[in-house]
Design a protein around this motif. Structure first.
Motif, short mmCIF file in Angstrom:
data_model
loop_
_atom_site.label_atom_id
_atom_site.label_comp_id
_atom_site.label_asym_id
_atom_site.label_seq_id
_atom_site.Cartn_x
_atom_site.Cartn_y
_atom_site.Cartn_z
N ARG A 45 5.88 -113.48 8.84
CA ARG A 45 6.54 -113.23 7.56
C ARG A 45 7.29 -114.46 7.04
N CYS A 46 6.92 -115.62 7.56
CA CYS A 46 7.58 -116.86 7.14
C CYS A 46 7.29 -117.20 5.68
N PHE A 47 8.25 -117.82 5.04
CA PHE A 47 8.05 -118.41 3.72
C PHE A 47 8.41 -119.89 3.80
N PHE A 48 7.84 -120.68 2.90
CA PHE A 48 7.96 -122.14 3.01
C PHE A 48 9.00 -122.75 2.08
N HIS A 49 9.39 -122.04 1.03
CA HIS A 49 10.35 -122.58 0.07
C HIS A 49 11.46 -121.56 -0.18
N ILE A 50 12.69 -122.02 -0.14
CA ILE A 50 13.83 -121.13 -0.36
C ILE A 50 13.76 -120.50 -1.74
N SER A 51 13.17 -121.22 -2.69
CA SER A 51 13.05 -120.70 -4.06
C SER A 51 12.22 -119.42 -4.11
N GLU A 52 11.40 -119.18 -3.10
CA GLU A 52 10.59 -117.96 -3.07
C GLU A 52 11.45 -116.70 -2.94
N VAL A 53 12.63 -116.84 -2.33
CA VAL A 53 13.49 -115.67 -2.12
C VAL A 53 14.87 -115.83 -2.75
N GLY A 54 15.28 -117.06 -3.03
CA GLY A 54 16.61 -117.34 -3.56
C GLY A 54 17.62 -117.53 -2.45
N TRP A 55 18.71 -118.24 -2.75
CA TRP A 55 19.72 -118.57 -1.74
C TRP A 55 20.41 -117.36 -1.13
N PRO A 56 20.79 -116.36 -1.92
CA PRO A 56 21.45 -115.19 -1.29
C PRO A 56 20.58 -114.52 -0.24
N MET A 57 19.30 -114.29 -0.56
CA MET A 57 18.41 -113.64 0.41
C MET A 57 18.10 -114.57 1.58
N TYR A 58 18.02 -115.87 1.30
CA TYR A 58 17.82 -116.83 2.40
C TYR A 58 18.94 -116.72 3.42
N ILE A 59 20.19 -116.68 2.95
CA ILE A 59 21.34 -116.58 3.85
C ILE A 59 21.30 -115.26 4.63
N ILE A 60 20.93 -114.18 3.95
CA ILE A 60 20.83 -112.88 4.63
C ILE A 60 19.73 -112.91 5.69
N TYR A 61 18.58 -113.47 5.36
CA TYR A 61 17.47 -113.51 6.32
C TYR A 61 17.81 -114.37 7.54
N VAL A 62 18.44 -115.52 7.31
CA VAL A 62 18.82 -116.38 8.43
C VAL A 62 19.85 -115.67 9.31
N SER A 63 20.79 -114.97 8.70
CA SER A 63 21.80 -114.23 9.47
C SER A 63 21.15 -113.15 10.33
N LEU A 64 20.21 -112.39 9.74
CA LEU A 64 19.52 -111.35 10.49
C LEU A 64 18.68 -111.95 11.62
N TYR A 65 18.05 -113.07 11.33
CA TYR A 65 17.26 -113.79 12.34
C TYR A 65 18.15 -114.19 13.52
N LEU A 66 19.31 -114.76 13.23
CA LEU A 66 20.21 -115.20 14.30
C LEU A 66 20.75 -114.03 15.11
N ILE A 67 21.04 -112.91 14.44
CA ILE A 67 21.50 -111.72 15.16
C ILE A 67 20.40 -111.21 16.09
N PHE A 68 19.17 -111.17 15.57
CA PHE A 68 18.03 -110.72 16.39
C PHE A 68 17.82 -111.64 17.59
#
Length: 203
Positions: A45-68
């Motif tokens: 489910r990787c994406f290559f550009h932050i612009s694909e999801v926007g900064w708020p969702m990028y921060i949320i996804y990275v946070s969830l990734y780190l928790i997992f």
């Protein structure tokens, strides 16, 4: 610093740690190679550009990734202790360094190759479950190795809730506490946390 500055392993001990780590290194490199192949093949489910999801969702996804990843590393590490054959044949290679003066950053990479891969596998599993930025994933895999070396240097910075070397040194001496990786939260949540300050009070 929480620990004595002269609690340093011998040069001979560090040479042995470097040899063990060097033998395992080609196998460690296999994990990011395989994950990159799966990403570029479109299996994750990787994406290559932050612009694909926007900064708020990028921060949320990275946070969830780190928790997992933190959750996964905690439980994999704990099972490598609790399941006796896994400990005997894999994790014991790393735990021959069981005193302050046998730990060094080199010990942080001195694992049985399969042990090292198992403890980092959460980084790859997460890619199938959570959207994740490709370059951030690769950077975090690299930071994983740096961090692992850092928590074995016996220099405790005492920055809560970071799982610093003071916590991890306790893990190497009690075998039953502080299984976490980046933070103390999983150990706190599952009842395995032991504070370095508590250990000093008993001394």
């Amino acid at each position: 610093m929480l620990f004595d500055a002269d609690a340093v392993p011998t040069v001979e001990a560090m040479k042995k740690q470097i040899i063990v780590a060097s033998k395992a290194m080609p196998f460690y490199c296999a994990l990011p190679s395989v994950s990159e192949h799966m990403i570029e093949s479109g299996w994750t489910r990787c994406f290559f550009h932050i612009s694909e999801v926007g900064w708020p969702m990028y921060i949320i996804y990275v946070s969830l990734y780190l928790i997992f990843v933190e959750f996964g590393i905690y439980w994999m590490h704990r099972e490598l202790h609790d399941i006796k054959p896994l400990y005997k044949h894999l994790h014991a290679t790393h735990h021959i360094y069981n005193k302050e003066n046998t730990l060094s950053p080199f010990a942080g990479l001195a694992f049985h190759p399969l042990d090292g891969i198992l403890q980092a596998i959460s980084h790859v599993i997460a890619l199938f479950l959570l959207p994740m930025h490709f370059r951030t994933h690769i950077a975090l895999l690299f930071i994983e190795a740096v961090w692992t070396a850092n928590i074995h240097d016996c220099i405790h910075g005492k920055i809560w809730p970071v799982m610093g070397a003071g916590y991890h040194t306790i893990h190497h001496t009690t075998y039953r506490h502080n299984y976490g990786h980046y933070t103390v939260w999983m150990d706190w949540l599952f009842g395995t946390l032991r504070e370095p300050e508590d250990l000093l009070k008993k001394d």
